[in-house]
Design an enzyme around this catalytic site. Structure first.
Site, mmCIF file in Angstrom:
data_model
loop_
_atom_site.group_PDB
_atom_site.id
_atom_site.type_symbol
_atom_site.label_atom_id
_atom_site.label_comp_id
_atom_site.label_asym_id
_atom_site.label_seq_id
_atom_site.Cartn_x
_atom_site.Cartn_y
_atom_site.Cartn_z
ATOM 1 N N ALA A 115 0.821 -1.211 0.000
ATOM 2 C CA ALA A 115 0.000 0.000 0.000
ATOM 3 C C ALA A 115 0.854 1.259 0.000
ATOM 4 C CB ALA A 115 -0.925 -0.013 1.220
ATOM 5 N N ARG A 163 -3.339 9.327 -10.133
ATOM 6 C CA ARG A 163 -4.528 9.543 -10.963
ATOM 7 C C ARG A 163 -5.823 9.777 -10.169
ATOM 8 N NH1 ARG A 163 -4.436 4.610 -14.736
ATOM 9 N NH2 ARG A 163 -2.891 3.829 -13.247
ATOM 10 N N LYS A 198 -4.430 7.340 -1.837
ATOM 11 C CA LYS A 198 -5.428 6.549 -2.564
ATOM 12 C C LYS A 198 -6.160 5.533 -1.691
ATOM 13 C CE LYS A 198 -4.037 3.377 -5.637
ATOM 14 N NZ LYS A 198 -3.621 2.889 -6.971
ATOM 15 N N TYR A 214 -2.927 -6.486 -2.309
ATOM 16 C CA TYR A 214 -2.742 -5.069 -2.641
ATOM 17 C C TYR A 214 -3.773 -4.244 -1.862
ATOM 18 C CZ TYR A 214 0.022 -6.151 -6.905
ATOM 19 O OH TYR A 214 0.971 -6.569 -7.797
ATOM 20 N N GLY A 219 0.965 -7.466 -16.035
ATOM 21 C CA GLY A 219 1.966 -8.498 -16.275
ATOM 22 C C GLY A 219 1.283 -9.707 -16.911
HETATM 23 C C1 UD1 Z 1 1.837 -5.145 -10.660
HETATM 24 C C2 UD1 Z 1 2.474 -6.418 -11.192
HETATM 25 C C3 UD1 Z 1 1.761 -6.832 -12.467
HETATM 26 C C4 UD1 Z 1 0.279 -7.037 -12.214
HETATM 27 C C5 UD1 Z 1 -0.303 -5.775 -11.609
HETATM 28 C C6 UD1 Z 1 -1.719 -6.013 -11.183
HETATM 29 C C7 UD1 Z 1 4.805 -6.331 -10.547
HETATM 30 C C8 UD1 Z 1 6.184 -6.025 -10.975
HETATM 31 N N1 UD1 Z 1 3.861 -6.154 -11.443
HETATM 32 O O1 UD1 Z 1 1.984 -4.141 -11.625
HETATM 33 O O2 UD1 Z 1 2.307 -8.072 -12.945
HETATM 34 O O3 UD1 Z 1 -0.394 -7.349 -13.421
HETATM 35 O O4 UD1 Z 1 0.451 -5.390 -10.431
HETATM 36 O O5 UD1 Z 1 -2.276 -4.813 -10.807
HETATM 37 O O6 UD1 Z 1 4.591 -6.738 -9.426
HETATM 38 N N2 UD1 Z 1 3.507 -0.939 -4.449
HETATM 39 C C9 UD1 Z 1 4.235 -0.665 -3.313
HETATM 40 N N3 UD1 Z 1 5.533 -0.315 -3.436
HETATM 41 C C10 UD1 Z 1 6.154 -0.208 -4.628
HETATM 42 C C11 UD1 Z 1 5.391 -0.475 -5.796
HETATM 43 C C12 UD1 Z 1 4.081 -0.848 -5.667
HETATM 44 O O7 UD1 Z 1 3.730 -0.754 -2.198
HETATM 45 O O8 UD1 Z 1 7.343 0.131 -4.655
HETATM 46 C C13 UD1 Z 1 2.118 -1.348 -4.302
HETATM 47 C C14 UD1 Z 1 1.135 -0.356 -4.899
HETATM 48 O O9 UD1 Z 1 0.714 0.575 -3.931
HETATM 49 C C15 UD1 Z 1 0.006 -1.255 -5.351
HETATM 50 C C16 UD1 Z 1 0.684 -2.560 -5.682
HETATM 51 O O10 UD1 Z 1 1.928 -2.533 -5.009
HETATM 52 O O11 UD1 Z 1 -0.910 -1.509 -4.327
HETATM 53 C C17 UD1 Z 1 0.903 -2.740 -7.180
HETATM 54 O O12 UD1 Z 1 1.627 -1.674 -7.693
HETATM 55 P P1 UD1 Z 1 1.283 -1.082 -9.113
HETATM 56 O O13 UD1 Z 1 2.327 -0.079 -9.444
HETATM 57 O O14 UD1 Z 1 -0.115 -0.712 -9.186
HETATM 58 O O15 UD1 Z 1 1.417 -2.380 -10.031
HETATM 59 P P2 UD1 Z 1 2.397 -2.642 -11.225
HETATM 60 O O16 UD1 Z 1 3.794 -2.622 -10.731
HETATM 61 O O17 UD1 Z 1 2.037 -1.757 -12.316
#
Ligand code: UD1
Ligand code: CA
Length: 472
Positions: free
Chosen positions: A9, A15, A22, A100, A137
């Protein structure tokens, strides 16, 4: 078996275009993160760890009552990096569940299946097939259908981008294995991030197979990135609640125009709810209750056979059996109505009790009052309970009849079976069984003439002299 749930989180949520992080945005008046927490809290023997980053202080303050460990990820270097923040807190034995914080409608049954599928020989991954998989992904499978890896959209070849099966991000994996693979992550990819998804390939290399399952509906795994998605999931959630109520025997005139922002503590049979009703907080609703259109009910207890007509606002109130409320009535906190009470249109009740069979049918304010049984309070009656500083109580005993347009200046008691003449301002206690009235004497002036209105301008706009002379 011991479970450690890690809720990611830390992300920003640009956005949403909001000052509020969020995950603090709400569905049915509960934050997104709270939804995820409440679901996972139902797992037994579960320790919850929440990874926060953007707005960490605001988030932990808003949700400080959660039974969870808060861990800050100062820089958001990817989902793998987020989980690495708690590597040293993960027990070797037991299962780690990754959730998530912005995926609020995931179901307990879906998560339980994942946990059951995770063991020393297998990692459990939740996937979903999307008509439009862009941004996600992709799940890569070999010729025999086994999952071999996950490729992020930005790293995918054009062939891989054709794959519709995507990673939801939600998985269950053994603690010992996860810790090993986390320590081997790198950020050699297009985004320069530490991808949690890279553990899939590492698992396969270690002879750990990937068992996939899918949620019952796509909505379960949808995340919230903007307010359009937030509103979509709000409606999905509301429709689920409406469906559940209908399954329990409630008639909803339109399940698409019903909102429940809270819980129902007890529910009778054959309840009928018209359109645009909002139930907030904790409510109990008895059997054969009818609730009219556009009514809000919050933290209230409603007895059997109660009829609430349209456009009522009811908060922290108790309504006894067979009572009738509204239309256009407002019951404010600590309104306690016994059985067979009638509260009519444009009546406001606050911090008052009304005993059985009493009627307050039109245009009244009753505050800080104890109303006995079989009392009739006429139209336009006001309890004057406030002197600008102090609140005082009014007591109206059983069987009293209050004439229309009366003011009862508290503290004051109206005795049993007393009658108050219409238009009275009552400042002293009124004895039982008597008529009490305070009213200026009526008079008529013979020969009195009504003032006459004169036109001062003629058609050309000049002042008409005759009129002026008269006015002097
Ligand atoms: C990620 C997955 C992707 C999947 C998608 C589903 C990875 C590399 N990719 O994409 O395969 O299809 O989720 O939604 O895992 N978050 C953190 N710290 C960070 C980065 C993210 O806490 O450094 C949290 C975000 O707040 C969010 C979740 O992890 O709740 C997913 O992050 P987000 O950037 O939305 O997903 P993607 O990396 O785009
Ligand atoms: Ca990302």
């Amino acid at each position: 078996m011991k479970i450690t749930t890690i809720i990611l989180a830390a992300g920003k949520g640009t956005r949403m275009r909001s000052e509020l992080p969020k995950i603090l945005h709400k569905i049915a008046n509960r934050s997104l993160l709270q939804h995820v927490y409440d679901m996972s809290r139902q797992l037994e023997n579960n320790t919850i760890k929440i990874i926060v980053g953007h707005g960490a202080e605001q988030v932990t303050e808003a949700l400080k009552n959660l039974d969870a460990d808060w861990v800050e990820q100062r820089q958001q270097l990817g989902t793998g990096h987020a989980v690495q923040q708690v590597s040293d807190q993960i027990a070797d034995s037991g299962t780690v569940l990754i959730l998530y914080g912005d995926v609020p409608l995931l179901k307990l049954a879906t998560v339980k299946l994942l946990i059951n599928n995770a063991n020393d020989q297998s990692l459990a991954l939740l996937t979903v097939n999307l008509a439009n998989p862009s941004g996600y992904g992709r799940i890569i499978r070999n010729a025999t259908g086994q999952v071999t890896k996950i490729v992020e959209e930005k790293d995918a070849t054009s062939n891989e981008k054709q794959i519709n099966e995507v990673n939801t991000g939600i998985m269950a994996v053994q603690g010992k294995q996860l810790k090993k693979w986390l320590s081997q992550l790198n950020n050699n990819n297009v985004q320069g991030e530490y991808y949690l998804t890279d553990v899939i390939e590492m698992a396969v290399a270690d002879q750990v197979s990937i068992i996939t399952s899918q949620p019952e509906t796509e909505d379960e795994v949808l995340g919230v990135n903007n307010r359009i998605q937030l509103s979509h999931l709000e409606r999905v959630y509301q429709y689920e609640q409406a469906t559940s109520l209908m399954e329990q025997g409630v008639t909803l005139k339109d399940p698409m125009r019903f909102d429940q922002r809270g819980s129902i503590e007890s529910l009778g049979q054959d309840i009928e709810i018209d359109i645009n009703v909002i139930l907030e907080g904790k409510n109990s609703i008895g059997s054969n209750v009818k609730i009219g259109a556009n009514t809000n009910i919050k933290n209230s207890i409603i007895g059997d056979n109660v009829k609430i007509f349209a456009n009522c606002i009811i908060e922290d109130a108790v309504i006894g059996q067979s009572s009738r409320i509204g239309p256009y009535a407002r019951l404010r906190p600590e309104s306690v109505l016994a059985n067979d009470v009638h509260i009519g249109n444009f009546v406001e009740i606050k911090k008052s009790s009304v005993a059985a069979g009493s009627k307050i049918n039109h245009l009244s304010y009753i505050g800080d009052t104890t109303v006995g049984s079989k009392v009739n309070i006429g139209a336009g009656t006001i309890t004057c309970n406030y002197d600008g500083v102090n609140k005082f109580r009014t007591i109206i005993e059983d069987g009293a009849f209050i004439g229309s347009n009366s003011q009862l200046v508290a503290p004051v008691t109206i005795g049993k079976n007393a009658t108050i003449g219409a238009g009275s301002t009552i400042t002293k206690d009124s004895p039982e069984n008597q008529l009490t009235l305070s009213r200026a004497k009526q008079m008529s002036l013979a020969g009195w003439q009504r003032p006459v209105k004169h036109d001062c301008m003629d058609a050309g706009g000049s002042v008409m002299s005759g009129t002026i002379t008269e006015e002097k």
